[in-house]
Scaffold this motif. Structure first.
Motif, PDB file in Angstrom:
ATOM      1  N   UNK A  74       0.821  -1.215   0.000  1.00  0.00           N
ATOM      2  CA  UNK A  74       0.000   0.000   0.000  1.00  0.00           C
ATOM      3  C   UNK A  74       0.855   1.266   0.000  1.00  0.00           C
ATOM      4  N   UNK A  75       2.047   1.204   0.579  1.00  0.00           N
ATOM      5  CA  UNK A  75       2.937   2.357   0.611  1.00  0.00           C
ATOM      6  C   UNK A  75       3.470   2.757  -0.739  1.00  0.00           C
ATOM      7  N   UNK A  76       3.225   1.955  -1.773  1.00  0.00           N
ATOM      8  CA  UNK A  76       3.645   2.293  -3.130  1.00  0.00           C
ATOM      9  C   UNK A  76       2.508   2.893  -3.947  1.00  0.00           C
ATOM     10  N   UNK A  77       1.310   2.969  -3.344  1.00  0.00           N
ATOM     11  CA  UNK A  77       0.183   3.539  -4.078  1.00  0.00           C
ATOM     12  C   UNK A  77       0.319   5.053  -4.199  1.00  0.00           C
ATOM     13  N   UNK A  78      -0.262   5.593  -5.261  1.00  0.00           N
ATOM     14  CA  UNK A  78      -0.161   7.016  -5.547  1.00  0.00           C
ATOM     15  C   UNK A  78      -1.239   7.801  -4.815  1.00  0.00           C
ATOM     16  N   UNK A  79      -0.938   9.060  -4.555  1.00  0.00           N
ATOM     17  CA  UNK A  79      -1.935   9.976  -4.020  1.00  0.00           C
ATOM     18  C   UNK A  79      -2.516  10.811  -5.139  1.00  0.00           C
ATOM     19  N   UNK A  80      -3.857  10.829  -5.273  1.00  0.00           N
ATOM     20  CA  UNK A  80      -4.474  11.630  -6.329  1.00  0.00           C
ATOM     21  C   UNK A  80      -5.602  12.476  -5.721  1.00  0.00           C
ATOM     22  N   UNK A  81      -6.822  12.386  -6.231  1.00  0.00           N
ATOM     23  CA  UNK A  81      -7.881  13.293  -5.777  1.00  0.00           C
ATOM     24  C   UNK A  81      -8.253  13.110  -4.310  1.00  0.00           C
ATOM     25  N   UNK A  82      -7.912  11.962  -3.728  1.00  0.00           N
ATOM     26  CA  UNK A  82      -8.154  11.756  -2.305  1.00  0.00           C
ATOM     27  C   UNK A  82      -7.418  12.744  -1.427  1.00  0.00           C
ATOM     28  N   UNK A  83      -6.414  13.434  -1.994  1.00  0.00           N
ATOM     29  CA  UNK A  83      -5.727  14.505  -1.266  1.00  0.00           C
ATOM     30  C   UNK A  83      -6.725  15.502  -0.691  1.00  0.00           C
ATOM     31  N   UNK A  84      -7.760  15.820  -1.472  1.00  0.00           N
ATOM     32  CA  UNK A  84      -8.687  16.888  -1.091  1.00  0.00           C
ATOM     33  C   UNK A  84      -9.383  16.577   0.231  1.00  0.00           C
ATOM     34  N   UNK A  85      -9.970  15.408   0.337  1.00  0.00           N
ATOM     35  CA  UNK A  85     -10.649  15.039   1.586  1.00  0.00           C
ATOM     36  C   UNK A  85      -9.645  14.940   2.743  1.00  0.00           C
ATOM     37  N   UNK A  86      -8.465  14.431   2.462  1.00  0.00           N
ATOM     38  CA  UNK A  86      -7.471  14.272   3.526  1.00  0.00           C
ATOM     39  C   UNK A  86      -6.999  15.631   4.033  1.00  0.00           C
ATOM     40  N   UNK A  87      -6.757  16.574   3.116  1.00  0.00           N
ATOM     41  CA  UNK A  87      -6.390  17.933   3.520  1.00  0.00           C
ATOM     42  C   UNK A  87      -7.512  18.568   4.340  1.00  0.00           C
ATOM     43  N   UNK A  88      -8.747  18.335   3.903  1.00  0.00           N
ATOM     44  CA  UNK A  88      -9.900  18.940   4.591  1.00  0.00           C
ATOM     45  C   UNK A  88      -9.976  18.470   6.040  1.00  0.00           C
ATOM     46  N   UNK A  89      -9.880  17.189   6.259  1.00  0.00           N
ATOM     47  CA  UNK A  89      -9.966  16.634   7.610  1.00  0.00           C
ATOM     48  C   UNK A  89      -8.761  17.065   8.444  1.00  0.00           C
ATOM     49  N   UNK A  90      -7.569  17.022   7.857  1.00  0.00           N
ATOM     50  CA  UNK A  90      -6.361  17.418   8.594  1.00  0.00           C
ATOM     51  C   UNK A  90      -6.428  18.886   8.995  1.00  0.00           C
ATOM     52  N   UNK A  91      -6.864  19.752   8.074  1.00  0.00           N
ATOM     53  CA  UNK A  91      -6.964  21.173   8.390  1.00  0.00           C
ATOM     54  C   UNK A  91      -7.933  21.441   9.523  1.00  0.00           C
ATOM     55  N   UNK A  92      -9.064  20.721   9.513  1.00  0.00           N
ATOM     56  CA  UNK A  92     -10.047  20.896  10.588  1.00  0.00           C
ATOM     57  C   UNK A  92      -9.511  20.394  11.915  1.00  0.00           C
TER      58      UNK A  92
ATOM     59  N   UNK B 226      -2.245  13.636  13.462  1.00  0.00           N
ATOM     60  CA  UNK B 226      -1.747  12.549  12.616  1.00  0.00           C
ATOM     61  C   UNK B 226      -2.698  11.355  12.679  1.00  0.00           C
ATOM     62  N   UNK B 227      -3.168  11.025  13.869  1.00  0.00           N
ATOM     63  CA  UNK B 227      -4.075   9.878  14.007  1.00  0.00           C
ATOM     64  C   UNK B 227      -5.350  10.067  13.188  1.00  0.00           C
ATOM     65  N   UNK B 228      -5.967  11.235  13.339  1.00  0.00           N
ATOM     66  CA  UNK B 228      -7.215  11.505  12.617  1.00  0.00           C
ATOM     67  C   UNK B 228      -6.966  11.522  11.110  1.00  0.00           C
ATOM     68  N   UNK B 229      -5.861  12.134  10.717  1.00  0.00           N
ATOM     69  CA  UNK B 229      -5.553  12.252   9.288  1.00  0.00           C
ATOM     70  C   UNK B 229      -5.280  10.891   8.669  1.00  0.00           C
ATOM     71  N   UNK B 230      -4.503  10.057   9.359  1.00  0.00           N
ATOM     72  CA  UNK B 230      -4.219   8.721   8.837  1.00  0.00           C
ATOM     73  C   UNK B 230      -5.496   7.877   8.776  1.00  0.00           C
ATOM     74  N   UNK B 231      -6.359   8.055   9.738  1.00  0.00           N
ATOM     75  CA  UNK B 231      -7.638   7.351   9.726  1.00  0.00           C
ATOM     76  C   UNK B 231      -8.429   7.734   8.470  1.00  0.00           C
ATOM     77  N   UNK B 232      -8.474   9.024   8.197  1.00  0.00           N
ATOM     78  CA  UNK B 232      -9.163   9.497   7.002  1.00  0.00           C
ATOM     79  C   UNK B 232      -8.490   8.961   5.746  1.00  0.00           C
ATOM     80  N   UNK B 233      -7.177   9.095   5.665  1.00  0.00           N
ATOM     81  CA  UNK B 233      -6.411   8.621   4.517  1.00  0.00           C
ATOM     82  C   UNK B 233      -6.698   7.151   4.208  1.00  0.00           C
ATOM     83  N   UNK B 234      -6.773   6.336   5.242  1.00  0.00           N
ATOM     84  CA  UNK B 234      -6.929   4.896   5.060  1.00  0.00           C
ATOM     85  C   UNK B 234      -8.366   4.472   4.762  1.00  0.00           C
ATOM     86  N   UNK B 235      -9.299   5.425   4.778  1.00  0.00           N
ATOM     87  CA  UNK B 235     -10.689   5.122   4.441  1.00  0.00           C
ATOM     88  C   UNK B 235     -11.092   5.788   3.121  1.00  0.00           C
ATOM     89  N   UNK B 236     -10.086   6.209   2.350  1.00  0.00           N
ATOM     90  CA  UNK B 236     -10.323   6.867   1.061  1.00  0.00           C
ATOM     91  C   UNK B 236      -9.746   6.011  -0.059  1.00  0.00           C
TER      92      UNK B 236
END
Length: 585
Positions: free
Chosen positions: A145-163, A175-185
């Protein structure tokens, strides 16, 4: 493809960013002379969020800095990561002592440059963490999974991290909340037409007029299937079924689930078609009893004028819904009500952004004597590095052609830009008596200007071997051999490439070994051997299957027969060194 560009595209990213910042200067301020900026009215006493990556994907990343989102953005060259110094400058501009979270798509160049930037920040006492985004679930199997690319899912991840940052959470909790979001996208896209990078005459890849590619990456990385063009409803059904069969959230994508859904245009797909995509997707979700809690239909994450779209699904829970619902505002993305977000700030300084269009000033190459040089004085070293820079700059078109065959097509642009910056520094160092300092300066200039994986790797080629060496006014064969071995060790340590991986290392290893086996020979004979070693290593890359970069996604039959662009640059560097020492300039 016609593009609206200036005749000289060297500074296209800087000029475009300057236009953006002039248009929205009530919100943003540039970080010194870097291609980076920060939000003027960020909430105080919180974890700072710094995002970034290659340009050419607008409005990602520039459009996601603002109230409730990122505090600063580090902008790389087109399709290339920002350099470590730029990233560090962005972080320092917004650090409030609570820690800095770096977020970026999971690509080799971004990983290398942000890692190095973190090291630099930590060395200055800053507390940092990072979250790499890898939502493109078909780009690598789940066990990698660490070799997968980041694409449009950046948007939701940035949104949750910023909040989460604005909520006052600690760095660890953010970091915990952001990784949780990242892993559900998860995200999957379909490409209908290619893109062309500024400065290139041809697209970076081809898609037949009657075909579409499912799962292709933003830089033209190979997809999972090429099919004939089909109606919208069939495309969407194919993507949705792939989500249900292969995504990391497949088991939970069932009746009763709540999701946020994004239909994202890749650059040239009109909103009329994107809305149609969402309509077909909504019907499928509704049929399966999946509730759409939130939706976005717009162009957020692009690749220049690439045709097609992507679908992103975020599997929600109560915690993530709270952060997704939190208000935010930028000129390109907003949610909820954010008091004062759109107000015109009082700006005392009406400073204009500087447009630095000065190219590298011309330099006259001077050697300490006629004929063959036995050693390299500091002044000879300076002139040799300038000569090598000119040689590589002249090879930009050739390097672009080679890299376009199996890569992103940006290697020539990157090497040219890095060598121009190195040359500019070296021209001003006349009188420098420490030869190692010249290599170190040139390497730092390349590292901090090229971006992408090449910036770290080729900057290290000059920098790492010279760094920490006792000052020396004159270099001999043994000095060069020791220096290049140090560089090779550090390059392999940082990038991980080995012989046979179809990278610049394939040319560098035999060149270094040739130098080491000729330490008792003349400088010219040693460099001739190194040049031949690099040439043979470059030729050998034609036989290899790629392990890194876009080429690793291609089928073996599409890669075999093509030489690696990085190995070619290594060959030109050693060839230039030999020509200077021999007097054939």
């Amino acid at each position: 493809m016609k593009k609206i560009l200036n005749a000289d595209v060297t500074n296209v990213v800087e000029e475009s960013l300057n236009g953006y910042l002039l248009a929205y200067k009530k919100y943003y301020k540039k970080v010194d002379d870097f291609n980076a900026f920060y939000y003027r009215n960020a909430r105080k006493d919180k974890v700072a969020l710094v995002i970034g990556g290659g340009s050419g994907h607008e409005p990602l990343f520039t459009g996601f800095c603002g109230a409730g989102l990122a505090d600063a953005v580090a902008c790389g060259n087109v399709c290339a990561s920002p350099n470590p110094e730029l990233i560090k400058a962005a972080a320092k501009a917004v650090d409030q002592g609570k820690g800095v979270l770096f977020m970026y798509g999971c690509y080799a160049g971004d990983n290398l440059n942000f890692d190095m930037a973190e090291e630099l920040c930590q060395a200055e006492g800053m507390k940092t963490a990072h979250v790499r985004i890898w939502d493109d679930f078909v780009s690598a199997p789940e066990e990698r999974i660490g070799e997968r690319r980041g694409i449009a899912g950046d948007v939701y991840t940035f949104k949750v991290a910023g909040a989460a940052c604005d909520a006052g959470l600690s760095l660890e909790e953010v970091v915990r909340v952001t990784e949780k979001c990242r892993d559900r996208i998860n995200t999957l896209g379909v490409c209908t037409s290619p893109c062309t990078l500024p400065g290139n005459d041809a697209p970076t890849f081809t898609v037949a007029d009657d075909e579409v590619v499912f799962g292709m990456g933003l830089h033209g990385e190979k997809g999972i299937e090429t099919t004939k063009m089909m109606p919208c409803n069939e495309m969407v059904a194919k993507i949705y079924n792939t989500f249900k069969e292969k995504s990391t959230i497949a088991k939970e994508l069932k009746e009763g689930a709540e999701v946020a859904v994004m239909v994202n245009g890749l650059g040239s797909t009109p909103l009329l078609e994107l809305n149609l995509v969402y309509y077909e997707l909504y019907k499928l979700l509704h049929k399966d009893g999946i509730k759409v809690y939130d939706s976005e239909v717009k162009t957020y994450c692009t690749s220049m004028e690439m045709g097609g779209f992507s679908i992103t699904i975020l599997l929600l829970d109560d915690e993530l819904k709270k952060y997704l619902d939190a208000p935010c505002f930028t000129p390109f993305y907003a949610k909820g009500e954010f008091s004062g977000a759109a107000r015109l700030l009082d700006i005392d300084d009406e400073e204009e952004l500087e447009f630095d269009e000065n190219d590298v000033e011309p330099a006259v190459i001077v050697r300490s004597k006629e004929g063959v040089l036995d050693t390299l004085s500091a002044e000879d070293t300076r002139n040799m590095l300038i000569y090598v820079a000119d040689k590589v700059i002249a090879q930009k078109p050739y390097l672009t052609v080679i890299d376009s065959a199996i890569g992103d097509g940006d290697h020539g642009i990157g090497m040219c830009g890095g060598m121009q910056k190195a040359k500019k520094k070296l021209v001003k160092m006349q009188g420098e008596t420490n030869a190692y300092k010249l290599f170190e300066t040139a390497g730092m200039a390349m590292l901090n200007s090229m971006g992408g994986a090449s910036g770290v790797i080729f900057g290290s080629l000059y920098l790492e071997g010279a760094k920490g060496m006792d000052p020396k006014a004159e270099l001999n064969v043994e000095d060069l051999a020791v220096m290049e071995r140090k560089s090779l060790i550090n390059i392999q340590k940082r990038g991980g490439a080995q012989a046979g991986d179809k990278t610049m290392v394939d040319a560098l290893i035999p060149a270094v070994e040739a130098l080491e086996s000729h330490t008792q020979s003349s400088l010219l004979e040693a460099l001739k051997a190194a040049e031949e070693g690099a040439r043979q290593g470059m030729e050998d890359t034609k036989k290899y299957i790629a392990k890194y970069g876009r080429a690793k996604s291609l089928a073996p039959e599409d890669v075999i027969g093509h030489q690696d662009a990085g190995a070619t640059s290594v060959y030109f560097i050693f060839q230039g060194m030999r020509e200077f020492v021999e007097g054939k300039i």
